[in-house]
Design an enzyme around this catalytic site. Structure first.
Site, PDB file in Angstrom:
ATOM      1  CE  LYS A 154       4.078  47.209 -18.908  1.00 46.89           C
ATOM      2  NZ  LYS A 154       5.432  47.092 -18.392  1.00 46.89           N
TER       3      LYS A 154
ATOM      4  CD  GLU B  44      -0.144  38.696  -6.186  1.00 45.73           C
ATOM      5  OE1 GLU B  44       0.387  39.269  -5.199  1.00 45.73           O
ATOM      6  OE2 GLU B  44       0.490  38.046  -7.018  1.00 45.73           O
TER       7      GLU B  44
ATOM      8  CB  CYS C 242       3.951  39.389  -3.705  1.00 45.69           C
ATOM      9  SG  CYS C 242       3.380  37.892  -4.489  1.00 45.69           S
TER      10      CYS C 242
ATOM     11  CD  GLU D 278       6.243  44.130  -1.099  1.00 44.38           C
ATOM     12  OE1 GLU D 278       5.899  45.064  -1.829  1.00 44.38           O
ATOM     13  OE2 GLU D 278       5.808  42.970  -1.227  1.00 44.38           O
TER      14      GLU D 278
HETATM   15  P1  NDP Z   1       5.699  48.187 -10.329  1.00 38.43           P
HETATM   16  O1  NDP Z   1       4.470  48.001  -9.560  1.00 38.43           O
HETATM   17  O2  NDP Z   1       6.089  49.566 -10.777  1.00 38.43           O
HETATM   18  O3  NDP Z   1       5.676  47.304 -11.674  1.00 38.43           O
HETATM   19  C1  NDP Z   1       4.817  46.244 -11.928  1.00 38.43           C
HETATM   20  C2  NDP Z   1       4.210  46.390 -13.326  1.00 38.43           C
HETATM   21  O4  NDP Z   1       3.414  47.569 -13.381  1.00 38.43           O
HETATM   22  C3  NDP Z   1       5.239  46.526 -14.436  1.00 38.43           C
HETATM   23  O5  NDP Z   1       4.786  45.836 -15.585  1.00 38.43           O
HETATM   24  C4  NDP Z   1       5.235  48.031 -14.669  1.00 38.43           C
HETATM   25  O6  NDP Z   1       5.656  48.391 -15.939  1.00 38.43           O
HETATM   26  C5  NDP Z   1       3.784  48.364 -14.508  1.00 38.43           C
HETATM   27  N1  NDP Z   1       3.530  49.766 -14.225  1.00 38.43           N
HETATM   28  C6  NDP Z   1       4.353  50.695 -13.676  1.00 38.43           C
HETATM   29  N2  NDP Z   1       3.731  51.888 -13.559  1.00 38.43           N
HETATM   30  C7  NDP Z   1       2.480  51.711 -14.042  1.00 38.43           C
HETATM   31  C8  NDP Z   1       1.329  52.553 -14.164  1.00 38.43           C
HETATM   32  N3  NDP Z   1       1.355  53.822 -13.761  1.00 38.43           N
HETATM   33  N4  NDP Z   1       0.202  52.045 -14.680  1.00 38.43           N
HETATM   34  C9  NDP Z   1       0.156  50.755 -15.069  1.00 38.43           C
HETATM   35  N5  NDP Z   1       1.205  49.900 -14.981  1.00 38.43           N
HETATM   36  C10 NDP Z   1       2.349  50.378 -14.475  1.00 38.43           C
HETATM   37  O7  NDP Z   1       6.873  47.540  -9.542  1.00 38.43           O
HETATM   38  P2  NDP Z   1       8.413  47.959  -9.567  1.00 38.43           P
HETATM   39  O8  NDP Z   1       9.064  47.178 -10.611  1.00 38.43           O
HETATM   40  O9  NDP Z   1       8.588  49.440  -9.665  1.00 38.43           O
HETATM   41  O10 NDP Z   1       8.871  47.490  -8.130  1.00 38.43           O
HETATM   42  C11 NDP Z   1       8.652  48.373  -7.040  1.00 38.43           C
HETATM   43  C12 NDP Z   1       8.209  47.621  -5.829  1.00 38.43           C
HETATM   44  O11 NDP Z   1       6.992  46.968  -6.092  1.00 38.43           O
HETATM   45  C13 NDP Z   1       9.144  46.506  -5.400  1.00 38.43           C
HETATM   46  O12 NDP Z   1      10.201  46.982  -4.656  1.00 38.43           O
HETATM   47  C14 NDP Z   1       8.212  45.656  -4.601  1.00 38.43           C
HETATM   48  O13 NDP Z   1       8.082  46.178  -3.310  1.00 38.43           O
HETATM   49  C15 NDP Z   1       6.890  45.798  -5.330  1.00 38.43           C
HETATM   50  N6  NDP Z   1       6.619  44.660  -6.231  1.00 38.43           N
HETATM   51  C16 NDP Z   1       5.679  43.771  -5.860  1.00 38.43           C
HETATM   52  C17 NDP Z   1       5.434  42.663  -6.656  1.00 38.43           C
HETATM   53  C18 NDP Z   1       4.428  41.647  -6.286  1.00 38.43           C
HETATM   54  O14 NDP Z   1       4.523  40.530  -6.763  1.00 38.43           O
HETATM   55  N7  NDP Z   1       3.436  41.980  -5.510  1.00 38.43           N
HETATM   56  C19 NDP Z   1       6.205  42.406  -7.864  1.00 38.43           C
HETATM   57  C20 NDP Z   1       7.134  43.448  -8.197  1.00 38.43           C
HETATM   58  C21 NDP Z   1       7.329  44.517  -7.382  1.00 38.43           C
HETATM   59  P3  NDP Z   1       7.166  48.805 -16.190  1.00 38.43           P
HETATM   60  O15 NDP Z   1       8.013  47.678 -15.704  1.00 38.43           O
HETATM   61  O16 NDP Z   1       7.206  48.937 -17.641  1.00 38.43           O
HETATM   62  O17 NDP Z   1       7.393  50.079 -15.407  1.00 38.43           O
END
Ligand code: NDP
Length: 497
Positions: A196, A270, A304, A401
């Protein structure tokens, strides 16, 4: 410039037709027939229409993955050697299509094409090559056991077997690399997968799906369902999924833990970070400046493992901070298709507002802006690389973060007391030490509570090097041979002789 334009045209033909879901070897529309738009973050214009997968599509994909995992299915009957060859072929096809993949990544995510090609695509191909070597080396052990009543009368050994159908949920910051980190080890171990991608950046994963088909991957081994958080939630909760691997926010990580509890599926996470970067007075100033600037500004701070808390020992604080500020001024922020771009925009309107909100909050709480601190231009989600000083450990900018190009530079006196300060965070993904005293550097590395510690460098990633977090930065490790444990079960077999 002409090269980039011709690649842009090639990528555009992929982008022009509505992109579908990959389920059971077929490209299909979502059951609902709905689509959603992806946006080019450099222009804020619509880039592509993508199928809006939901729970019913996740269900179809999980069933296709289960079918492909059946004992008599082609994937399970393939030899380890052939599986390795197939994964190697995927790496070759990624290299053959490097320009197009880099352009899709650049248009969808905003990162510079040149960096996507030199870093993201190279790391992706390299990951598959590394994983291609593993299928033939996944071995159990023979174990001498002392069981009564007949010691010595047993033959005991272990088998390593694929965990089954895996759900993989990835973020938008390194879309292609994240897809490879998830799919590479799953395939090496003989699992089948439902991937996904993030809603903001589905395109490169979909193109990767086509390349996997071209490489000869049997139908249903990799399924790709694009959608919003609800598709991810459905995947995390699905009873037909044996394991979920997730990269993203700590907040969603917690939701996934709860969703996975239904069938107690295995889980690796992660998550986020607020990584400390400690520069001692005896550091080489030039490498500390370049390393510290890259630590936070690479990928426009959307990493991250970004080094977002920069601790500098007082005698060289001004020199390092002004050096990092100079680097920040020199970066060229531009759309990824500009051949001179060094930093792209933030991924989305939401992320843009979030980062600007942190800048306001820092200012309101008394932080000083040495450089940056505002958006750039009036089109696209560009935010200037920013250095803040005069922050305190209770301020949001120093604790949370930000996931943008914003670093807090903090002076310190006593080299013995900086480690507890650096460790004072809920996260534990990465950390760095800059020092010319090798004993001090290694001793400090040992005391830092983080999954990766860089010494006199920052951000090095390699397919062979485990990556993951302490504390709230996650569960388990990706990459290296350690990642294989996430995708394998161990079976003990005991035979009476
Ligand atoms: P999310 O954690 O929401 O998104 C990451 C993935 O999780 C996407 O594929 C998203 O799908 C999916 N997702 C969202 N909600 C759910 C759920 N309830 N159950 C299962 N999967 C889900 O990150 P955001 O894009 O909202 O970013 C928000 C913050 O997260 C950033 O500002 C940053 O701080 C952090 N982040 C950290 C990352 C890392 O590498 N550790 C990477 C990205 C973000 P969909 O996109 O379809 O909503």
């Amino acid at each position: 410039m002409a090269v980039i334009e011709s690649v842009e045209q090639r990528a555009e033909s992929f982008v022009r037709s509505p992109r579908k879901l990959l389920i059971g070897g077929e490209w299909v529309e979502a059951v609902s027939g709905q689509t959603f738009e992806t946006i080019n973050p450099a222009t804020e214009e619509t880039l592509a229409q993508v199928a809006h997968g939901k729970a019913e599509d996740i269900d179809r994909a999980a069933k296709a993955a289960r079918k492909a995992f059946a004992e008599d299915a082609p994937w399970r009957r393939m030899t380890a050697s052939d599986r390795g060859r197939l994964i190697w072929r995927i790496a070759e096809l990624i290299e053959e299509n490097a320009d197009e993949l880099a352009m899709l990544e650049s248009l969808d995510n905003g990162k510079p094409f040149t960096i996507a090609k030199a870093a993201d695509v190279v790391l992706t191909a390299d990951l598959f090559r590394y994983m291609a070597g593993w299928p033939t080396k996944i071995e159990g052990t023979t174990i001498p056991i002392s069981a009564l009543p007949a010691p010595g009368e047993y033959l005991a050994y272990t088998l390593r077997e694929p965990v089954g159908v895996v759900g993989q949920i990835i973020p938008w910051n390194f879309p292609l690399v994240m897809a490879s980190w998830k799919l590479g080890p799953a395939l090496a171990c003989g699992c089948t997968a439902v991937l996904k991608p993030a809603e903001q950046t589905p395109l490169s994963a979909l193109r990767l799906g086509e390349l996997m088909q071209e490489a000869g991957l049997p139908d249903g081994v990799v399924n790709i369902v694009t959608g919003f958080g609800d598709a991810g939630a459905a995947l995390a909760a699905h009873d037909g999924v044996d394991k979920v691997a997730f990269t993203g926010s700590t907040e969603v990580g917690r939701l996934i833990v709860k969703a996975a509890a239904g069938n107690l599926k295995k889980l690796t996470l992660e998550l986020g970070g607020k990584s400390p970067n400690v520069v001692f007075a005896d550091a080489d100033p030039e490498s500390a400046i370049v390393g510290s600037a890259n630590a936070i500004f690479f990928n426009t701070g959307q990493s991250c493992n970004a080094g977002s808390r920069l601790y500098v020992q007082k005698p060289i604080f001004d020199e390092i901070v002004s050096g990092v500020a100079e680097q920040a001024k020199r970066f060229k922020l531009a759309p990824g298709t500009d051949p001179e771009a060094q930093l792209g925009p933030l991924i989305s309107d939401e992320q843009f507002e979030k980062v600007l909100g942190y800048l306001d909050s820092g200012r309101n709480e008394g932080a000083e802006t040495v450089v940056g601190g505002a958006r750039q231009g009036d089109r696209g989600y560009f935010v200037q690389p920013t250095v803040l000083t005069n922050t305190t450990p209770t301020m949001k900018v120093e604790r949370e973060e930000i996931f943008g190009p914003v670093v807090c530079a903090i002076p310190f006196d006593d080299p013995d007391e900086i480690v507890p300060v650096a460790n004072d965070t809920n996260y534990g993904l990465a950390a760095a030490v800059f020092s010319r005293d090798i004993s001090k550097a290694h001793r400090t590395a040992k005391r830092l509570r983080a999954g990766t510690v860089y010494i006199n460098t920052y951000g090095v990633v390699d397919a062979a090097l485990p990556f993951g977090g302490y504390k709230e930065s996650g569960w388990g490790r990706e990459l290296g041979h350690e990642v294989l444990n996430n995708y394998l079960e161990t079976k003990s077999v005991v035979a009476a002789l």
